[in-house]
Design a protein around this motif. Structure first.
Motif, PDB file in Angstrom:
ATOM      1  N   ALA A 128       0.929  -1.137   0.271  1.00  0.00           N
ATOM      2  CA  ALA A 128       0.023   0.046   0.343  1.00  0.00           C
ATOM      3  C   ALA A 128       1.175   0.977  -0.174  1.00  0.00           C
ATOM      4  N   VAL A 129       2.359   1.367   0.348  1.00  0.00           N
ATOM      5  CA  VAL A 129       2.662   3.063   1.412  1.00  0.00           C
ATOM      6  C   VAL A 129       3.562   2.870  -0.703  1.00  0.00           C
ATOM      7  N   VAL A 130       3.942   1.536  -1.026  1.00  0.00           N
ATOM      8  CA  VAL A 130       4.641   1.410  -2.230  1.00  0.00           C
ATOM      9  C   VAL A 130       3.759   1.981  -3.386  1.00  0.00           C
ATOM     10  N   LEU A 131       2.173   2.099  -2.997  1.00  0.00           N
ATOM     11  CA  LEU A 131       1.406   2.205  -3.994  1.00  0.00           C
ATOM     12  C   LEU A 131       1.252   4.133  -3.462  1.00  0.00           C
ATOM     13  N   ARG A 132       1.340   4.817  -3.221  1.00  0.00           N
ATOM     14  CA  ARG A 132       0.890   5.727  -2.179  1.00  0.00           C
ATOM     15  C   ARG A 132       2.734   6.613  -2.899  1.00  0.00           C
ATOM     16  N   LEU A 133       3.069   6.314  -2.537  1.00  0.00           N
ATOM     17  CA  LEU A 133       4.627   6.253  -3.160  1.00  0.00           C
ATOM     18  C   LEU A 133       4.937   7.126  -4.267  1.00  0.00           C
ATOM     19  N   VAL A 134       4.377   5.619  -5.648  1.00  0.00           N
ATOM     20  CA  VAL A 134       4.433   5.864  -6.726  1.00  0.00           C
ATOM     21  C   VAL A 134       3.401   6.898  -7.145  1.00  0.00           C
ATOM     22  N   ARG A 135       2.934   7.759  -6.529  1.00  0.00           N
ATOM     23  CA  ARG A 135       1.432   8.571  -6.722  1.00  0.00           C
ATOM     24  C   ARG A 135       2.116  10.053  -6.373  1.00  0.00           C
ATOM     25  N   LEU A 136       3.365   9.755  -5.439  1.00  0.00           N
ATOM     26  CA  LEU A 136       4.065  11.027  -5.039  1.00  0.00           C
ATOM     27  C   LEU A 136       4.911  11.319  -5.819  1.00  0.00           C
ATOM     28  N   LEU A 137       5.577  10.871  -6.468  1.00  0.00           N
ATOM     29  CA  LEU A 137       7.185  11.412  -7.436  1.00  0.00           C
ATOM     30  C   LEU A 137       5.659  10.849  -8.331  1.00  0.00           C
ATOM     31  N   GLY A 138       4.963  10.915  -8.687  1.00  0.00           N
ATOM     32  CA  GLY A 138       3.925  11.342 -10.149  1.00  0.00           C
ATOM     33  C   GLY A 138       3.869  13.055  -9.948  1.00  0.00           C
ATOM     34  N   ASP A 139       3.520  13.577  -9.260  1.00  0.00           N
ATOM     35  CA  ASP A 139       3.462  14.492  -8.430  1.00  0.00           C
ATOM     36  C   ASP A 139       4.478  15.800  -8.446  1.00  0.00           C
ATOM     37  N   VAL A 140       5.651  15.137  -8.381  1.00  0.00           N
ATOM     38  CA  VAL A 140       7.109  15.615  -7.992  1.00  0.00           C
ATOM     39  C   VAL A 140       6.699  17.066  -9.263  1.00  0.00           C
ATOM     40  N   PRO A 141       6.892  18.381  -8.696  1.00  0.00           N
ATOM     41  CA  PRO A 141       7.518  19.207  -9.780  1.00  0.00           C
ATOM     42  C   PRO A 141       8.615  19.121  -9.884  1.00  0.00           C
ATOM     43  N   ASP A 142       9.348  19.170  -9.281  1.00  0.00           N
ATOM     44  CA  ASP A 142      11.017  19.501  -9.802  1.00  0.00           C
ATOM     45  C   ASP A 142      12.043  18.030  -9.436  1.00  0.00           C
ATOM     46  N   LEU A 143      12.046  17.486  -9.791  1.00  0.00           N
ATOM     47  CA  LEU A 143      12.967  16.203  -9.572  1.00  0.00           C
ATOM     48  C   LEU A 143      14.016  16.937  -8.414  1.00  0.00           C
ATOM     49  N   GLU A 144      14.854  18.428  -8.719  1.00  0.00           N
ATOM     50  CA  GLU A 144      16.248  19.046  -9.076  1.00  0.00           C
ATOM     51  C   GLU A 144      16.165  20.078  -7.579  1.00  0.00           C
ATOM     52  N   ALA A 145      14.853  19.432  -6.550  1.00  0.00           N
ATOM     53  CA  ALA A 145      14.070  20.245  -5.390  1.00  0.00           C
ATOM     54  C   ALA A 145      15.981  19.119  -4.619  1.00  0.00           C
ATOM     55  N   ALA A 146      15.548  20.081  -3.572  1.00  0.00           N
ATOM     56  CA  ALA A 146      15.915  20.300  -1.856  1.00  0.00           C
ATOM     57  C   ALA A 146      15.052  19.413  -1.649  1.00  0.00           C
ATOM     58  N   SER A 147      15.781  18.060  -1.005  1.00  0.00           N
ATOM     59  CA  SER A 147      14.303  17.037  -0.596  1.00  0.00           C
ATOM     60  C   SER A 147      14.854  17.459   1.176  1.00  0.00           C
ATOM     61  N   GLY A 148      13.929  16.716   1.962  1.00  0.00           N
ATOM     62  CA  GLY A 148      14.093  16.422   3.674  1.00  0.00           C
ATOM     63  C   GLY A 148      15.962  15.968   4.298  1.00  0.00           C
TER      64      GLY A 148
END
Length: 285
Positions: free
Chosen positions: A22-42
């Motif tokens: 279930a969490v992997v499915l949520r993660l896939v949706r999250l990655l699909g919504d990321v506007p900028d992969l070069e943004a600083a992360s946590g």
């Protein structure tokens, strides 16, 4: 001493598998919504894309032992084995280089594929089935239960890192956090012990997770053991914590003072002031 929580190892393992899916499915949706992969992360010095690539490496590593030929881990790990922190740092550095440029737009699909592969080939196996994990320095292996719990913890915590960098929502539920703590902490806490700091130390902590596992954490002669459902004994300190708070404090995603201030963690027992030593003795994964 208080009541000890009893658990069904097989049932808890199955819940952990379901939570991972279930969490992997949520993660896939999250990655699909990321506007900028070069943004600083946590994660300091890592971009959002770096964290995603690292997670892809995690799911590849755990599934590889069941699905394909051996990975040449000796070429990736420090010469002579190295310390726990050095091994983790070496594998992390390699993992973020697995995907580059436009390839990073496909990270979610890769994680979903490798995670589902892991769950499919391990379906029905006992929780104590051995799983090789040379990057942790374990000889000979993890248990399948611990490996599944570690995959869940990586996905939950790094999902938070990605969400923080992307300015998107991400939740970690108490049931998910409890599964991580029960399945992976008995393995990871002893591995993360700083043997130098633990030299000559003799301490016993009663770690009580609200609604979750109860762990006896004993540091003795430069080594640590973590036991679920431990027999009654005298403890130096009791730590009572909400599962999400303890997970985030353990992974250095929440300062301990904040968890205490908001009443999500407290210390008790004969020597409650020793609670702060636990985090200093054991490094975060």
């Amino acid at each position: 001493m208080g009541d000890v929580t009893r658990f069904d190892a097989v049932a808890e393992h199955e819940r952990t598998r379901a939570a991972l899916r279930a969490v992997v499915l949520r993660l896939v949706r999250l990655l699909g919504d990321v506007p900028d992969l070069e943004a600083a992360s946590g994660v300091p010095v890592w971009t959002v894309g770096d964290v995603g690539a690292h997670l892809a490496g995690v799911h590849f590593a755990y599934s590889a032992g069941f699905t394909e030929g051996a990975v040449e881990w000796d070429a990736l790990l420090p010469a002579g084995g190295g310390s726990f922190s050095e091994r983790i740092a070496a594998v992390n550095a390699t993992s973020i280089g697995l995907f580059g440029g436009e390839e990073r737009t496909c990270i979610g699909e890769f994680i979903a594929e490798r995670s589902e592969m892991f769950l499919r080939v391990t379906e029905g196996l006992p929780p104590d089935t051995p799983v090789d994990a040379p990057w942790l320095g374990l000889k000979p292996s993890l248990t399948l239960a611990a490996a599944t719990g570690l995959m869940l913890s990586e996905t939950l915590v790094h999902g938070l890192d990605i969400a923080r960098g992307a300015g998107l929502p991400w939740t970690i539920g108490p049931d998910e956090a409890s599964l991580v703590l029960g399945q992976s902490m008995p393995t990871m806490m002893p591995l993360g012990l700083d043997a130098e700091k633990a030299r000559g130390v003799s301490l016993a902590f009663d770690l009580v997770i609200k609604g979750g596992p109860r762990l006896a954490v004993v540091v003795e002669n430069g080594a640590a053991t973590v036991t679920r459902d431990a027999p009654p004994r005298a403890y130096d300190c009791r730590i009572t914590a909400e599962p999400v708070a303890f997970l985030l404090v353990s992974f250095r995603r929440m300062p301990v003072w904040k968890a205490i201030t908001y009443g999500r963690m407290r210390a008790g027992g004969r020597r409650p002031w020793l609670a702060m030593r636990l985090g200093k003795l054991i490094d975060s994964p």
